[in-house]
Design an enzyme around this catalytic site. Structure first.
Site, PDB file in Angstrom:
ATOM      1  N   SER A  68       0.798  -1.238   0.000  1.00 45.74           N
ATOM      2  CA  SER A  68       0.000   0.000   0.000  1.00 45.74           C
ATOM      3  C   SER A  68       0.824   1.278   0.000  1.00 45.74           C
ATOM      4  O   SER A  68       0.260   2.360  -0.175  1.00 45.74           O
ATOM      5  CB  SER A  68      -0.939   0.014   1.201  1.00 45.74           C
ATOM      6  N   LYS A  71       0.456   3.446  -2.921  1.00 45.33           N
ATOM      7  CA  LYS A  71      -0.727   4.310  -3.060  1.00 45.33           C
ATOM      8  C   LYS A  71      -0.403   5.796  -2.918  1.00 45.33           C
ATOM      9  O   LYS A  71      -1.144   6.643  -3.397  1.00 45.33           O
ATOM     10  CB  LYS A  71      -1.793   3.863  -2.048  1.00 45.33           C
ATOM     11  N   TYR A 195      -3.847  -2.631 -10.194  1.00 50.21           N
ATOM     12  CA  TYR A 195      -3.739  -2.420  -8.735  1.00 50.21           C
ATOM     13  C   TYR A 195      -2.838  -3.483  -8.082  1.00 50.21           C
ATOM     14  O   TYR A 195      -1.904  -3.166  -7.345  1.00 50.21           O
ATOM     15  CB  TYR A 195      -5.142  -2.422  -8.116  1.00 50.21           C
ATOM     16  N   TYR A 247      -4.670   3.656   8.097  1.00 47.57           N
ATOM     17  CA  TYR A 247      -6.028   3.110   8.276  1.00 47.57           C
ATOM     18  C   TYR A 247      -6.565   3.469   9.662  1.00 47.57           C
ATOM     19  O   TYR A 247      -6.385   4.597  10.108  1.00 47.57           O
ATOM     20  CB  TYR A 247      -6.051   1.587   8.022  1.00 47.57           C
ATOM     21  N   VAL A 265       1.204  -3.730   3.823  1.00 44.32           N
ATOM     22  CA  VAL A 265       1.188  -5.029   4.519  1.00 44.32           C
ATOM     23  C   VAL A 265       2.456  -5.861   4.284  1.00 44.32           C
ATOM     24  O   VAL A 265       2.617  -6.917   4.894  1.00 44.32           O
ATOM     25  CB  VAL A 265      -0.063  -5.901   4.205  1.00 44.32           C
TER      26      VAL A 265
HETATM   27  N1  GLN Z   1      -2.369  -5.258  -1.974  1.00 47.17           N
HETATM   28  C1  GLN Z   1      -2.870  -5.196  -0.631  1.00 47.17           C
HETATM   29  C2  GLN Z   1      -4.377  -5.397  -0.619  1.00 47.17           C
HETATM   30  O1  GLN Z   1      -5.025  -4.921  -1.471  1.00 47.17           O
HETATM   31  C3  GLN Z   1      -2.497  -3.890  -0.031  1.00 47.17           C
HETATM   32  C4  GLN Z   1      -2.992  -3.719   1.390  1.00 47.17           C
HETATM   33  C5  GLN Z   1      -2.028  -2.995   2.280  1.00 47.17           C
HETATM   34  O2  GLN Z   1      -0.828  -2.919   2.050  1.00 47.17           O
HETATM   35  N2  GLN Z   1      -2.544  -2.504   3.370  1.00 47.17           N
HETATM   36  O3  GLN Z   1      -4.936  -6.027   0.243  1.00 47.17           O
END
Ligand code: GLN
Length: 313
Positions: A68, A71, A195, A247, A265
């Site tokens: 993520s 992003k 994505y 988050y 993650v």
């Molecule tokens: N690719 C992961 C997902 O979509 C990214 C989530 C994350 O890093 N928090 O679940």
């Protein structure tokens, strides 16, 4: 009595030593099977200060799945492409929900709360994709990472991308659901393909810290002299990172670390000390919110010892 300015290099080394002793390492993500193979004892940290001085310790050169954290960069690209029209399809408020939550979407008619929860990031990816083939959009994202770091070796880990593509049922649900509200413009499998692949970009702490420098320096990368975004946009991206980058753990991160940051993650965190430094840490064990546990602990120690919290000492 005058206080000596702490030496960045020794602070970074001290922190790496302290982290190596810790037993509470968190849990590696297992819902993307390929990520479960990563050694929970890995730890890397890189700080690049305003003068370009690099302080590094631990596994600072090992590429990991940025997930993520990508992003931040897709948000930057999408704002460059569609400008403030982006805010018609995604909000910029903290969600107070897990990164993959679906409940808010029904009440808010398919408009995700912010660009960093999965639903919001998928909308951002969809905006980058419009008018292009998935391959072109992905190429654009990857080239952006290579441009920011001045490093053409940055690549996508295809095993991680395929692993998530096979198991990403919840993201599929989120995207279909948003499509039903007309928020997603492209075929669901195209948007998700891009994505999953940008989440699977592999970078080291050193590369990630380099990529974040424009956010620490008013939109300009001091290493290359390139103006990446206007100062106002850099400021705004930082504020979305501060409010939404972790988050439902964003409040805790601001409370403890006091910097704009974005977690993934894969266990990485990119944190920005405006005017001072771009920081990347990596520790694959996660807390209950899916944020790197010891990554956060390391950043808390760093900002405390360097006096870098944006809220003052
Ligand atoms: N690719 C992961 C997902 O979509 C990214 C989530 C994350 O890093 N928090 O679940």
């Amino acid at each position: 009595m005058s206080h000596a300015v702490p030496n960045l290099e020794s602070v970074v080394w001290e922190i790496a030593d302290e982290i190596a002793q810790r037993k509470d390492r968190g849990e590696v993500a297992s819902y993307i099977p390929e990520l479960a193979c990563v050694d929970v004892n890995s730890f890397g940290i890189v700080v690049i200060d305003a003068d370009g001085h690099v302080a590094a310790a631990g596994d600072s050169e090992t590429p990991f799945s940025i997930q993520s954290i990508s992003k931040v960069f897709t948000l930057t690209l999408a704002l460059g492409k569609v400008g403030d029209r982006l805010w018609r399809v995604v909000g910029r408020e903290p969600s107070g929900s897990p990164f993959n939550s679906i409940v808010q979407l029904e009440r808010e008619r398919g408009i995700p709360r912010n660009p960093f929860i999965n639903a919001g990031a998928i909308v951002v990816t969809d905006q980058i994709l419009s008018g292009h083939q998935p391959r072109e959009a992905l190429g654009e994202i990857l080239r952006f990472m290579q441009f920011l770091t001045n490093d053409p070796s940055i690549a996508i880990d295809e095993h991680v991308a395929a692993s998530e593509q096979r198991t990403g049922f919840r993201n599929l649900a989120l995207t279909n659901y948003m499509k039903s509200f007309g928020v997603i413009e492209n075929p669901v499998d195209f948007t998700l393909g891009v994505y999953f692949h940008h989440c699977a970009i592999a970078m080291s702490c050193r590369q990630l810290a380099a990529a974040g420098r424009f956010l620490a320096h008013l939109g300009r990368n001091p290493a290359t002299g390139h103006s990446v975004v206007q100062p106002e946009r850099a400021r705004r991206i930082n504020s979305v990172m501060l409010m939404c980058g972790h988050y439902d753990g964003s409040g805790e991160f601001a409370y403890r670390v006091g910097l704009p940051g974005k977690s993934g993650v894969g266990g990485g965190i990119l944190a920005i000390a405006p005017g001072k430094a771009s920081i990347a840490v990596w520790s694959p064990g996660l807390d209950a919110n899916g944020n790197s546990h010891l990554g956060r602990v390391a950043l808390e120690a760093l900002t405390k010892r360097m006096g870098w919290s944006i809220f003052g000492a």
